[in-house]
Motif scaffolding. Structure first.
Motif, PDB file in Angstrom:
ATOM      1  N   ALA A 339      15.337 113.967  36.761  1.00 13.04           N
ATOM      2  CA  ALA A 339      15.946 113.791  35.445  1.00 13.04           C
ATOM      3  C   ALA A 339      14.890 113.477  34.393  1.00 13.04           C
ATOM      4  O   ALA A 339      14.961 113.975  33.263  1.00 13.04           O
ATOM      5  CB  ALA A 339      16.996 112.681  35.507  1.00 13.04           C
ATOM      6  N   ILE A 340      13.912 112.662  34.748  1.00 14.85           N
ATOM      7  CA  ILE A 340      12.857 112.319  33.791  1.00 14.85           C
ATOM      8  C   ILE A 340      12.023 113.548  33.440  1.00 14.85           C
ATOM      9  O   ILE A 340      11.715 113.793  32.265  1.00 14.85           O
ATOM     10  CB  ILE A 340      11.969 111.199  34.369  1.00 14.85           C
ATOM     11  N   ILE A 341      11.658 114.333  34.451  1.00 14.13           N
ATOM     12  CA  ILE A 341      10.854 115.531  34.194  1.00 14.13           C
ATOM     13  C   ILE A 341      11.630 116.528  33.341  1.00 14.13           C
ATOM     14  O   ILE A 341      11.085 117.123  32.398  1.00 14.13           O
ATOM     15  CB  ILE A 341      10.413 116.173  35.521  1.00 14.13           C
ATOM     16  N   LEU A 342      12.918 116.714  33.648  1.00 11.90           N
ATOM     17  CA  LEU A 342      13.735 117.621  32.848  1.00 11.90           C
ATOM     18  C   LEU A 342      13.887 117.107  31.424  1.00 11.90           C
ATOM     19  O   LEU A 342      13.863 117.888  30.458  1.00 11.90           O
ATOM     20  CB  LEU A 342      15.109 117.803  33.501  1.00 11.90           C
ATOM     21  N   ALA A 343      14.041 115.786  31.267  1.00 14.86           N
ATOM     22  CA  ALA A 343      14.142 115.212  29.927  1.00 14.86           C
ATOM     23  C   ALA A 343      12.864 115.436  29.133  1.00 14.86           C
ATOM     24  O   ALA A 343      12.914 115.671  27.916  1.00 14.86           O
ATOM     25  CB  ALA A 343      14.452 113.716  30.026  1.00 14.86           C
ATOM     26  N   ILE A 344      11.722 115.386  29.795  1.00 13.02           N
ATOM     27  CA  ILE A 344      10.449 115.654  29.109  1.00 13.02           C
ATOM     28  C   ILE A 344      10.417 117.089  28.591  1.00 13.02           C
ATOM     29  O   ILE A 344      10.004 117.340  27.452  1.00 13.02           O
ATOM     30  CB  ILE A 344       9.273 115.382  30.072  1.00 13.02           C
ATOM     31  N   VAL A 345      10.881 118.039  29.411  1.00 14.34           N
ATOM     32  CA  VAL A 345      10.870 119.443  29.002  1.00 14.34           C
ATOM     33  C   VAL A 345      11.825 119.674  27.838  1.00 14.34           C
ATOM     34  O   VAL A 345      11.482 120.332  26.847  1.00 14.34           O
ATOM     35  CB  VAL A 345      11.240 120.353  30.198  1.00 14.34           C
ATOM     36  N   VAL A 346      13.042 119.117  27.926  1.00 15.07           N
ATOM     37  CA  VAL A 346      14.046 119.339  26.885  1.00 15.07           C
ATOM     38  C   VAL A 346      13.678 118.591  25.613  1.00 15.07           C
ATOM     39  O   VAL A 346      13.796 119.122  24.503  1.00 15.07           O
ATOM     40  CB  VAL A 346      15.434 118.912  27.393  1.00 15.07           C
ATOM     41  N   LEU A 347      13.228 117.355  25.754  1.00 22.23           N
ATOM     42  CA  LEU A 347      12.883 116.554  24.587  1.00 22.23           C
ATOM     43  C   LEU A 347      11.688 117.141  23.850  1.00 22.23           C
ATOM     44  O   LEU A 347      11.637 117.118  22.611  1.00 22.23           O
ATOM     45  CB  LEU A 347      12.574 115.114  25.014  1.00 22.23           C
TER      46      LEU A 347
END
Length: 422
Positions: A339-347
């Protein structure tokens, strides 16, 4: 009235969440008994903040004004964007030599660079190919355990185990890609989430190989071209060879530059492949899969290469994580990491390489600024992310530069980029 009604509904939802999460807390009495401590004042303050924030957002969203920047501002932002990457690279190279930089700052830098590398790897799958992957931590875990087992059981060096870990992670990426070739959107996300959990549960229960919940300890550390980092400075060590005073910081600096080199390699390969036919096929797949099929693009090969390449860089990062920690266990590879890695990509802005760096600095490095808030830091951090996504729905770096252009390459403004897409 519509804005007030919308803010009231948001406040009611917030109250339903905060009344249990914040209003009631279990504490230990002096006699050792548990009791519930009530914090209704805190609930009232938080609900008031939600009401005010939602009201501001509603009123701001109802204003009929254009959010597109002026030509002068757009030109200034474009110039700053061209200078941002070189400046950040110079700062990253010189960081260990800045005055006042100690081991804690270098450890934080290593952590940020690790997530930058993971973000760039996932950006291939999510940002370029448009395949929503919620199980990326599985490849991170495969790389870590591959390195740990190869280094401990067979005595292989880090430089030999590193490519092997990436190859094994890529192999599992292909295995994941085959069952999900016909899935898109939420269905693909659920299957990849299940894959990540399957890998974690296998690592947790296959005790004869992975050590189960106890993990693997004593993972060998990397050396500098065969020179180990010995704190005693004995013969054959790094400090003895160069004739310098031995220090534990020397190994940390070496690990910092190692993950920096791996991250830059990830970025370089991604940029190069993005300009190749397979990279353009990824972007075509992201925009419209049906049109991509109509153009005669091999969807199977396009998806599998995206999964394999993204998984390979996740495996590299996992191998580095294992050698840096010296100990790994299944608790380090939970869904929250994905979730953190995906949030980095989306953010950061899906498909944006620079955006991933900015988002990693904000999410991983900025998180340390809230450490003194203790139990409130997750709430503050989550609120900050909500504010960023409301103000920048296309990510921190919303502009795009076309991969291929006839004549001069002009950046695509954020107002012409779909929200949540590249």
């Amino acid at each position: 009235m519509a804005a007030i009604r919308d803010a009231a509904v948001a406040t009611l939802v917030a109250f339903g969440l905060f009344v249990v999460m914040v209003g009631l807390r279990s504490d230990v009495a002096p006699n050792g008994a548990l009791y519930l401590r009530q914090r209704w004042a805190d609930v009232a303050i938080l609900c008031a903040l939600v009401f005010a924030g939602r009201l501001v957002v509603s009123v701001w969203g109802l204003r009929p004004q254009s959010l597109a920047p002026s030509p002068r501002r757009a030109a200034a932002m474009a110039t700053a964007g061209r200078l941002f990457a070189p400046v950040m690279l110079l700062l990253a190279l010189a960081l260990p030599f800045f005055p006042g930089i100690g081991r804690s700052q270098l450890d934080l830098g290593i952590l940020v660079l690790t997530y930058v590398m993971l973000g760039w790897g996932l950006n291939i799958v999510v940002g370029l190919a448009g395949l929503l992957d919620l199980g990326y931590v599985a490849f991170y875990a495969i790389g870590a355990y591959s390195y740990a087992l190869l280094a401990k059981e067979f005595g292989l060096s880090f430089w030999l185990c590193l490519p092997l870990s990436g190859i094994l992670a890529a192999f599992w990426g292909i295995l994941l890609g085959f069952p999900v070739l016909r899935l898109r959107g939420d269905y693909l996300a659920i299957v990849t989430l299940a894959f990540g959990e399957i890998i974690r549960i296998v690592l947790l229960n296959w005790t004869s190989l992975t050590g189960g919940p106890n993990g693997i300890t004593g993972i060998p550390r990397p050396s500098f071209f065969g020179l180990p980092f010995d704190s005693s400075g004995g013969p054959g060590s790094f400090a003895h060879f160069f004739g310098i005073e031995p220090s534990p910081v020397q190994r940390i600096i070496f690990l910092y530059y190692l993950i920096l080199a791996l991250a830059l390699l990830t970025n370089w390969v991604t940029i190069r492949i993005r300009r190749q036919p397979i990279g353009r096929a990824w972007e075509a797949l992201r925009e419209d899969e049906i049109a991509c099929r109509a153009l005669g693009i091999n969807i199977t090969a396009t998806k599998l290469t995206a999964f394999a390449l993204g998984a390979m860089f996740g495996g590299f990062a996992g191998a580095f994580f294992a050698t840096r920690q010296g100990f790994i266990s299944p608790e380090s590879f939970t869904f929250i990491e994905s979730a953190i890695i995906l949030a980095i990509v989306v953010l950061g802005g899906m498909g944006s390489q620079v955006g991933v760096v900015v988002a990693a600095l904000v999410m991983i490095g900025g998180f340390e600024l809230f450490r003194d808030l203790e139990e409130w830091r997750m709430l503050v951090f989550g609120g900050a992310m909500v504010v960023i996504m409301v103000l920048r729905p296309r990510g921190l770096v919303g502009t795009r530069t076309p991969t291929i252009a006839l004549g001069e390459r002009r950046a695509i403004g954020a107002e012409h980029v779909a929200e949540g897409r590249g």
